[in-house]
Write a protein that holds these residues in place. Structure first.
Motif, PDB file in Angstrom:
ATOM      1  N   PRO A 192       0.810  -1.226   0.000  1.00  0.00           N
ATOM      2  CA  PRO A 192       0.000   0.000   0.000  1.00  0.00           C
ATOM      3  C   PRO A 192       0.845   1.279   0.000  1.00  0.00           C
ATOM      4  CG  PRO A 192      -0.835  -1.565   1.630  1.00  0.00           C
ATOM      5  CD  PRO A 192       0.472  -2.097   1.133  1.00  0.00           C
ATOM      6  N   ALA A 193       1.909   1.293   0.771  1.00  0.00           N
ATOM      7  CA  ALA A 193       2.758   2.490   0.841  1.00  0.00           C
ATOM      8  C   ALA A 193       3.472   2.737  -0.484  1.00  0.00           C
ATOM      9  CB  ALA A 193       3.772   2.353   1.975  1.00  0.00           C
ATOM     10  N   VAL A 194       3.938   1.688  -1.131  1.00  0.00           N
ATOM     11  CA  VAL A 194       4.604   1.842  -2.424  1.00  0.00           C
ATOM     12  C   VAL A 194       3.628   2.406  -3.453  1.00  0.00           C
ATOM     13  CG1 VAL A 194       5.673   0.591  -4.360  1.00  0.00           C
ATOM     14  CG2 VAL A 194       6.367   0.087  -2.014  1.00  0.00           C
ATOM     15  N   ILE A 195       2.413   1.880  -3.469  1.00  0.00           N
ATOM     16  CA  ILE A 195       1.408   2.385  -4.411  1.00  0.00           C
ATOM     17  C   ILE A 195       1.162   3.870  -4.168  1.00  0.00           C
ATOM     18  CG2 ILE A 195      -1.019   2.263  -5.103  1.00  0.00           C
ATOM     19  CD1 ILE A 195      -0.852  -0.789  -4.517  1.00  0.00           C
ATOM     20  N   ALA A 196       0.974   4.247  -2.918  1.00  0.00           N
ATOM     21  CA  ALA A 196       0.690   5.651  -2.594  1.00  0.00           C
ATOM     22  C   ALA A 196       1.851   6.558  -2.972  1.00  0.00           C
ATOM     23  CB  ALA A 196       0.373   5.795  -1.109  1.00  0.00           C
ATOM     24  N   LEU A 197       3.056   6.159  -2.618  1.00  0.00           N
ATOM     25  CA  LEU A 197       4.221   6.994  -2.916  1.00  0.00           C
ATOM     26  C   LEU A 197       4.470   7.120  -4.413  1.00  0.00           C
ATOM     27  CD1 LEU A 197       6.523   5.751  -0.042  1.00  0.00           C
ATOM     28  CD2 LEU A 197       5.700   8.098  -0.347  1.00  0.00           C
ATOM     29  N   ARG A 198       4.305   6.041  -5.126  1.00  0.00           N
ATOM     30  CA  ARG A 198       4.533   6.070  -6.576  1.00  0.00           C
ATOM     31  C   ARG A 198       3.441   6.871  -7.290  1.00  0.00           C
ATOM     32  NH1 ARG A 198       8.589   4.572 -10.296  1.00  0.00           N
ATOM     33  NH2 ARG A 198       7.590   4.175 -12.273  1.00  0.00           N
ATOM     34  N   LEU A 199       2.211   6.673  -6.876  1.00  0.00           N
ATOM     35  CA  LEU A 199       1.089   7.343  -7.531  1.00  0.00           C
ATOM     36  C   LEU A 199       1.038   8.832  -7.209  1.00  0.00           C
ATOM     37  CD1 LEU A 199      -1.513   7.104  -9.237  1.00  0.00           C
ATOM     38  CD2 LEU A 199      -2.723   6.590  -7.108  1.00  0.00           C
ATOM     39  N   LEU A 200       1.218   9.168  -5.940  1.00  0.00           N
ATOM     40  CA  LEU A 200       1.023  10.548  -5.507  1.00  0.00           C
ATOM     41  C   LEU A 200       2.297  11.381  -5.501  1.00  0.00           C
ATOM     42  CD1 LEU A 200      -1.407   9.786  -2.571  1.00  0.00           C
ATOM     43  CD2 LEU A 200      -1.983  10.599  -4.872  1.00  0.00           C
ATOM     44  N   GLN A 201       3.427  10.756  -5.267  1.00  0.00           N
ATOM     45  CA  GLN A 201       4.712  11.452  -5.158  1.00  0.00           C
ATOM     46  C   GLN A 201       4.605  12.663  -4.225  1.00  0.00           C
ATOM     47  OE1 GLN A 201       6.110  12.237  -9.144  1.00  0.00           O
ATOM     48  NE2 GLN A 201       6.834  10.143  -9.355  1.00  0.00           N
ATOM     49  N   ARG A 202       4.096  12.394  -3.024  1.00  0.00           N
ATOM     50  CA  ARG A 202       3.953  13.447  -2.020  1.00  0.00           C
ATOM     51  C   ARG A 202       4.530  12.947  -0.707  1.00  0.00           C
ATOM     52  NH1 ARG A 202      -1.263  16.744  -2.644  1.00  0.00           N
ATOM     53  NH2 ARG A 202      -0.449  17.673  -0.755  1.00  0.00           N
ATOM     54  N   PRO A 203       5.166  13.846   0.058  1.00  0.00           N
ATOM     55  CA  PRO A 203       5.732  13.446   1.347  1.00  0.00           C
ATOM     56  C   PRO A 203       4.682  12.851   2.278  1.00  0.00           C
ATOM     57  CG  PRO A 203       6.501  15.628   0.726  1.00  0.00           C
ATOM     58  CD  PRO A 203       5.427  15.247  -0.262  1.00  0.00           C
ATOM     59  N   PHE A 204       5.069  11.810   2.956  1.00  0.00           N
ATOM     60  CA  PHE A 204       4.285  11.137   3.992  1.00  0.00           C
ATOM     61  C   PHE A 204       3.047  10.412   3.482  1.00  0.00           C
ATOM     62  CE2 PHE A 204       6.358  14.878   5.950  1.00  0.00           C
ATOM     63  CZ  PHE A 204       7.358  14.189   6.608  1.00  0.00           C
ATOM     64  N   ILE A 232       4.601  -0.708  -7.885  1.00  0.00           N
ATOM     65  CA  ILE A 232       4.975   0.232  -8.947  1.00  0.00           C
ATOM     66  C   ILE A 232       4.086   0.009 -10.169  1.00  0.00           C
ATOM     67  CG2 ILE A 232       6.802   0.795 -10.604  1.00  0.00           C
ATOM     68  CD1 ILE A 232       8.795   0.333  -8.261  1.00  0.00           C
ATOM     69  N   LEU A 233       3.878  -1.249 -10.532  1.00  0.00           N
ATOM     70  CA  LEU A 233       3.029  -1.575 -11.682  1.00  0.00           C
ATOM     71  C   LEU A 233       1.602  -1.068 -11.471  1.00  0.00           C
ATOM     72  CD1 LEU A 233       2.616  -3.121 -14.386  1.00  0.00           C
ATOM     73  CD2 LEU A 233       1.985  -5.097 -12.982  1.00  0.00           C
ATOM     74  N   ILE A 234       1.042  -1.330 -10.307  1.00  0.00           N
ATOM     75  CA  ILE A 234      -0.321  -0.894 -10.007  1.00  0.00           C
ATOM     76  C   ILE A 234      -0.415   0.630 -10.054  1.00  0.00           C
ATOM     77  CG2 ILE A 234      -2.071  -0.743  -8.180  1.00  0.00           C
ATOM     78  CD1 ILE A 234      -1.163  -3.611  -7.357  1.00  0.00           C
ATOM     79  N   ALA A 235       0.530   1.309  -9.411  1.00  0.00           N
ATOM     80  CA  ALA A 235       0.505   2.772  -9.388  1.00  0.00           C
ATOM     81  C   ALA A 235       0.656   3.356 -10.796  1.00  0.00           C
ATOM     82  CB  ALA A 235       1.607   3.307  -8.479  1.00  0.00           C
ATOM     83  N   ASP A 236       1.542   2.771 -11.599  1.00  0.00           N
ATOM     84  CA  ASP A 236       1.724   3.265 -12.967  1.00  0.00           C
ATOM     85  C   ASP A 236       0.469   3.061 -13.807  1.00  0.00           C
ATOM     86  OD1 ASP A 236       4.276   4.069 -12.303  1.00  0.00           O
ATOM     87  OD2 ASP A 236       5.291   2.458 -13.405  1.00  0.00           O
ATOM     88  N   ARG A 237      -0.200   1.943 -13.613  1.00  0.00           N
ATOM     89  CA  ARG A 237      -1.452   1.693 -14.346  1.00  0.00           C
ATOM     90  C   ARG A 237      -2.545   2.651 -13.880  1.00  0.00           C
ATOM     91  NH1 ARG A 237      -1.277  -3.697 -16.737  1.00  0.00           N
ATOM     92  NH2 ARG A 237       0.768  -3.617 -17.726  1.00  0.00           N
ATOM     93  N   LEU A 238      -2.616   2.907 -12.591  1.00  0.00           N
ATOM     94  CA  LEU A 238      -3.598   3.864 -12.079  1.00  0.00           C
ATOM     95  C   LEU A 238      -3.323   5.263 -12.630  1.00  0.00           C
ATOM     96  CD1 LEU A 238      -3.883   2.723  -8.356  1.00  0.00           C
ATOM     97  CD2 LEU A 238      -5.635   2.508 -10.134  1.00  0.00           C
ATOM     98  N   ARG A 239      -2.065   5.641 -12.662  1.00  0.00           N
ATOM     99  CA  ARG A 239      -1.686   6.951 -13.193  1.00  0.00           C
ATOM    100  C   ARG A 239      -2.051   7.062 -14.668  1.00  0.00           C
ATOM    101  NH1 ARG A 239       3.367  10.604 -12.055  1.00  0.00           N
ATOM    102  NH2 ARG A 239       2.763   9.868 -10.024  1.00  0.00           N
ATOM    103  N   ALA A 240      -1.768   6.007 -15.439  1.00  0.00           N
ATOM    104  CA  ALA A 240      -2.092   6.017 -16.867  1.00  0.00           C
ATOM    105  C   ALA A 240      -3.600   6.120 -17.098  1.00  0.00           C
ATOM    106  CB  ALA A 240      -1.538   4.755 -17.541  1.00  0.00           C
ATOM    107  N   ALA A 241      -4.382   5.596 -16.157  1.00  0.00           N
ATOM    108  CA  ALA A 241      -5.842   5.669 -16.256  1.00  0.00           C
ATOM    109  C   ALA A 241      -6.377   7.013 -15.770  1.00  0.00           C
ATOM    110  CB  ALA A 241      -6.473   4.529 -15.463  1.00  0.00           C
ATOM    111  N   GLY A 242      -5.494   7.867 -15.252  1.00  0.00           N
ATOM    112  CA  GLY A 242      -5.909   9.192 -14.806  1.00  0.00           C
ATOM    113  C   GLY A 242      -6.355   9.260 -13.352  1.00  0.00           C
TER     114      GLY A 242
END
Length: 189
Positions: free
Chosen positions: A51-63, A162-172
Motif C-alpha cells: 500500500p505504501a509503495v502504491i501511494a508513494l509512486r502514484l502521488l509522489q507526495r511526502p508522507f 509500482i506496476l499498479i501505481a503506474d497503471r492507475l496513473r495512466a488511467a488518470g
C-alpha cells in the motif's frame, strides 16, 4: 509540502482501505504459516510494503506512504488478533517505503528509491525478528535462504506496487491529488 487537498486525503484513504483489506487476509495467512512453517511465512512479508509503495509512486507526495500505512493499520485492527499493534506494524513497514524519499527530503522520485527501501527492510526485518524465527539455530544455508525469500518478497511486492501505481496513473486516477511540479516559464529575449 504543498497544501493537503481533499483529493489527496481521499486517495490515501482509498489506497489505505484497499491495502487494509488485503493485509487483513495476509495477516491471517502469515500467522497460520508462522505456526506451521515459520520459515515460509516471511514470503508474505513484502505485502506490507504494497500500500505504501502504491501511494508513494502514484502521488509522489511526502508522507503519503505513512498516511496509507496508518489507514491500512486502522482497517486491520478489528480483523487482527494483534489489535492496535497492527497499526504500529503497518507504520513500521510504510516507514521503510518512505525512507529513501525522506533521505533526499522528497526532492527526487526515482524508481530505484522504491527498491532501495525494499532492500533495506529486507535486511532489517530478519535481523530484528531473528529470535522469533530462531534464525540463530538454523544452518547458514537456511539463513541465507531466509534472507533470499525476504528479498524476493519485498522486491516482488515493490514491483507489483509500482506496476499498479503506474497503471492507475495512466488511467488518470488521482490526477488532482498528485504532487504538482512548478511550471517553468521561458525567459523572453
Amino acid at each position: 509540502m504543498s497544501r493537503i487537498t481533499t483529493a489527496y486525503l481521499l486517495t490515501c484513504a482509498a489506497i489505505g482501505v484497499a491495502g487494509g483489506v488485503l493485509l487483513a487476509v495476509a495477516n491471517w495467512v502469515s500467522t497460520a504459516l508462522f505456526a506451521a512453517v515459520p520459515f515460509f511465512s516471511v514470503a508474505t512479508a513484502g505485502l506490507w510494503l504494497l500500500p505504501a509503495v502504491i501511494a508513494l509512486r502514484l502521488l509522489q507526495r511526502p508522507f503519503a506512504g505513512l498516511l496509507v500505512g496508518l489507514i491500512s493499520g486502522l482497517v486491520i485492527v478489528p480483523f487482527s488478533g494483534y489489535g492496535f499493534a497492527s497499526v504500529a506494524t503497518n507504520l513500521w513497514w510504510a516507514f521503510f517505503a518512505e525512507l529513501p524519499f525522506l533521505i533526499v527530503l522528497y526532492r527526487y522520485w526515482r524508481t530505484w528509491q522504491h527498491y532501495a527501501g525494499a532492500i533495506v527492510v529486507s535486511i532489517v526485518y530478519p535481523l530484528l525478528a531473528a529470535a522469533s524465527f530462531g534464525l540463530e539455530t538454523m544452518p547458514l544455508g537456511v539463513q541465507v535462504g531466509f534472507f533470499a525469500i525476504m528479498v524476493a518478497s519485498t522486491l516482488g511486492a515493490t514491483a507489483l506496487g509500482i506496476l499498479i501505481a503506474d497503471r492507475l496513473r495512466a488511467a488518470g486516477v488521482a490526477r488532482l491529488a498528485r504532487r504538482r511540479r512548478p511550471k517553468v516559464v521561458a525567459a523572453r529575449d
